[in-house]
Design an enzyme around this catalytic site. Structure first.
Site, mmCIF file in Angstrom:
data_model
loop_
_atom_site.group_PDB
_atom_site.id
_atom_site.type_symbol
_atom_site.label_atom_id
_atom_site.label_comp_id
_atom_site.label_asym_id
_atom_site.label_seq_id
_atom_site.Cartn_x
_atom_site.Cartn_y
_atom_site.Cartn_z
ATOM 1 N N GLN A 127 10.830 21.999 26.702
ATOM 2 C CA GLN A 127 9.879 23.070 26.407
ATOM 3 C C GLN A 127 8.452 22.727 26.815
ATOM 4 O OE1 GLN A 127 8.361 24.138 22.196
ATOM 5 N NE2 GLN A 127 9.925 25.677 22.619
ATOM 6 N N HIS B 51 6.039 19.588 26.137
ATOM 7 C CA HIS B 51 5.880 19.476 24.692
ATOM 8 C C HIS B 51 7.092 18.944 23.941
ATOM 9 C CE1 HIS B 51 4.278 20.340 20.756
ATOM 10 N NE2 HIS B 51 5.200 21.247 20.489
ATOM 11 N N ARG C 214 7.953 30.475 22.894
ATOM 12 C CA ARG C 214 7.094 29.680 23.766
ATOM 13 C C ARG C 214 7.485 29.727 25.233
ATOM 14 N NH1 ARG C 214 6.484 24.458 19.712
ATOM 15 N NH2 ARG C 214 5.003 25.455 18.289
ATOM 16 N N GLU D 239 -0.013 26.899 17.915
ATOM 17 C CA GLU D 239 0.366 28.304 17.836
ATOM 18 C C GLU D 239 -0.280 28.976 16.631
ATOM 19 O OE1 GLU D 239 4.823 30.067 17.966
ATOM 20 O OE2 GLU D 239 4.296 28.439 19.326
ATOM 21 N N PHE E 251 4.165 32.909 13.138
ATOM 22 C CA PHE E 251 4.375 31.967 14.233
ATOM 23 C C PHE E 251 5.307 32.610 15.252
ATOM 24 C CE2 PHE E 251 3.703 27.415 15.169
ATOM 25 C CZ PHE E 251 2.546 27.196 14.429
ATOM 26 N N ARG F 263 13.071 25.958 21.597
ATOM 27 C CA ARG F 263 12.786 25.799 20.174
ATOM 28 C C ARG F 263 11.687 26.742 19.722
ATOM 29 N NH1 ARG F 263 8.933 23.443 17.367
ATOM 30 N NH2 ARG F 263 8.070 22.146 19.039
ATOM 31 N N HIS G 236 4.769 23.920 25.925
ATOM 32 C CA HIS G 236 3.978 24.704 24.981
ATOM 33 C C HIS G 236 2.922 25.468 25.787
ATOM 34 C CE1 HIS G 236 1.382 25.820 21.664
ATOM 35 N NE2 HIS G 236 2.261 25.337 20.802
ATOM 36 N N LEU H 2 -2.605 19.577 22.427
ATOM 37 C CA LEU H 2 -2.039 20.812 21.898
ATOM 38 C C LEU H 2 -3.081 21.667 21.186
ATOM 39 C CD1 LEU H 2 0.777 22.106 21.755
ATOM 40 C CD2 LEU H 2 0.983 21.161 19.461
#
Length: 586
Positions: A241, A357, A287, A256, A121, A399, A243, A253
């Site tokens: 954030q 996100h 991200r 990831e 990730f 994050r 995404h 979404l």
């Protein structure tokens, strides 16, 4: 809400929000004290269920890994605004929390020898940044949904009381002492006072203030907004954030995990453009870096055109994975693409754009979930927060993927343990209990009147979403932020004059829509004001007029306090711990 009598309940611990953080806290608190959970949706519809790709834990099941490497990645990924003591607790606690979820029945994917499987990730590395590592534990691309199912079943087994479709109206605060919450039952319209020795807010994020977002319609920031109106400062609100991979035009979404399994981002020329922006981690960079890279590609004219008039997206190419891998490991994403775009990701690349996100900022707490005051070290008695609505701060300026679920379970568990201990040892509520009077006041508010909400509220909502998307988005400039602050202030004033027209007490969604809009406007206003105040670029906060990170002036948390029509900005230091801020090279 209907002006009738107030229904009173007495519990030791009350938790508002039935996502991962709320259910973890309820499961821990419910073992020791009488515990109730309030949720404005059914627990299994909570937004945690939208988390797809996995939960990070340094189990080392597939390759060598260590919790200290996870903690370092969290600090570096957050551009060193992370409180490092909290990051260590996160990484150490993740291992125990994931094993506990497995023992409670969560059906993780397995390695051939039967251990929890793990995949890569973004931003997760071995040996302090040497190379990508397989750290994400997953259940297909339905990890959040499986966490909800597991925790909810365990809470029912532990006889935790649930009040579903109850909408939070207010938190009962007398000075710095919390003695309960006020909520309304959607089905009847009755106002309820829940008296408690300890209250935890786990109300989730507030991405609905943006036009394009992966957040559910219920993500309206109820907890942070209600506390902000009571004078509680909110921390690091400027950091929101985006995404990098939302379905183009929808914001839904695309996990990831697609890139973790080998999917590649490409521009119109077929280039794997992340080679320019993150030579080491490529498509699995943090991200904020990937989102800015996509926007940079579009600005340079290297995007795809959706209608012949603008180059407006890039693609995520997962065709090399093949149908078998996509259907086995990414079934939901495969289904989303077929349902909403009419394409099979095994045959055609997925058109994607960044989508709003996750809120890194929120209600300031310590690592036990206790809500902090404006002054350093001061706390509210009996008031806790956990999950996305809270700011520990463990995400800093950005994050890492999987760390949202880690945050939920690690700090949800810690808050649940402490609130149970506090409630069990508490001598009782304050003698001058203001809860009944406040509940009666709420019971008579928002009465219908002619010419109320109507189209005006929807126009305000649409304008708020546009302002936030266009002026407080991925790239920011002082002039646009100043305009955003002024426009949002005016929208808040316009909202204050609106009233609902619908007089029905039961299922009066118009009233709730209006309440939620007011909360989103407050949080949007505080976000824009905080972004204007921070004159540097760090993590998800990218100021084109201040493009460099400025540790000398801005390596500190911001605290935004809502004071009527203005936002007062304060600061608090960052817990730096062992890792000295350095250049963020990937």
């Amino acid at each position: 809400m209907n002006g009738g009598p107030v229904v009173v309940h007495d519990y030791d611990a009350v938790i508002v929000g039935a996502g991962g953080a709320g259910l973890c806290a309820a499961l821990r608190a419910g073992r020791r004290v009488r515990t109730a959970v309030l949720s404005k949706v059914h627990p299994l519809r909570s937004h945690t269920g939208a988390a797809q790709g996995g939960i990070g834990a340094a189990l080392g099941n597939v390759e060598e890994d260590r919790p200290e490497w996870h903690a370092f990645d969290t600090v570096k990924g957050g551009d060193y605004l992370v409180d490092q003591g909290a990051a260590v607790l996160l990484a150490d606690g993740a291992v125990e929390a994931v094993i506990d979820l497995e023992r409670r029945g969560l059906p993780f994917n397995r390695t051939p020898d039967g251990r929890i499987d793990q995949r890569r990730f973004g931003g997760h590395t071995r040996n302090f940044g040497e190379a990508a590592v397989r750290r994400s534990c997953y259940a297909g691309d339905r990890t959040g949904h499986m966490i909800l199912q597991t925790l909810y079943q365990q809470c029912l087994k532990s006889e935790v009381s649930f009040y579903d479709e109850f909408h939070l109206l207010d938190v009962v605060l007398d000075g710095r002492t919390c003695s309960g919450v006020i909520a309304v039952d959607l089905a009847s319209g009755d106002t309820h006072l829940f008296r408690a020795r300890a209250v935890l807010l786990a109300t989730g994020g507030f991405g609905r203030m943006f036009r394009t977002t992966s957040n559910a319609f219920a993500s309206t920031g109820d907890g942070p907004a209600i506390l902000a109106r009571q004078g509680v400062p909110l921390e690091d609100m400027e950091f929101f954030q985006f995404h990098p991979t939302g379905l183009r035009g929808l914001g839904i979404l695309v996990s990831e995990a697609v890139r973790g399994e080998g999917g590649v981002l490409k521009n119109r020329a077929g280039e794997r453009f992340m080679e320019r922006y993150s030579p080491k981690l490529l498509d699995l960079a943090p991200r904020d870096i990937v989102s800015r890279a996509i926007i940079t590609e579009l600005r340079a004219g290297r995007g795809f055109s959706g209608d012949g008039s603008a180059e407006d997206y890039v693609v995520l190419d997962a065709t090399a994975l093949g149908k078998e891998v996509l259907e086995a490991k990414l079934p939901d994403i495969t289904g989303f693409c077929k349902t909403y775009l009419g394409l099979d990701p095994a045959e055609k690349p997925i058109p994607v754009l960044p989508t709003a996100h996750y809120a890194m900022g929120g209600i300031p707490t310590d690592d036990l979930g206790r809500v902090a005051c404006w002054a350093a070290g001061d706390r509210y008695e009996g008031l806790y927060a956990a999950g996305e609505c809270a700011c520990v701060s463990v995400h800093g300026a950005n994050r890492l993927g999987t760390n949202s679920l880690v945050d939920l379970v690690v700090f949800g568990r810690r808050a649940g343990d402490h609130m149970a201990e506090f409630a069990a040892g508490s001598s009782g509520r304050p003698a001058a209990d203001i809860g009944p009077a406040l509940a009666l006041e709420w019971s008579g508010r928002l009465r219908p009147q002619p010419g109320g909400k109507g189209p005006a509220a929807e126009a305000l909502r649409q304008r708020m979403e546009a302002v936030m998307m266009e002026k407080v988005g991925i790239y920011r400039r002082g002039r646009e932020l100043t305009e955003a602050v002024d426009e949002l202030a005016e929208l808040r004033r316009s909202w204050s004059g609106l009233r609902p027209r619908d007089a029905r007490p039961a299922f009066n969604l118009e009233r709730f829509d209006l309440l939620e809009l007011g909360r989103l406007l407050d949080l949007a206003y505080m976000t824009a004001a905080s972004a204007l105040a921070r004159r540097e670029s760090r993590g998800s906060h990218a100021r084109e007029d201040y493009p460099e990170r400025d540790d000398a002036a801005w390596l500190r948390h911001t605290l935004a306090r809502l004071d009527g029509d203005r936002v007062e900005i304060g600061q608090r230091p960052v817990d730096l711990g062992r890792w000295t801020p350095a250049a963020r090279v990937y």
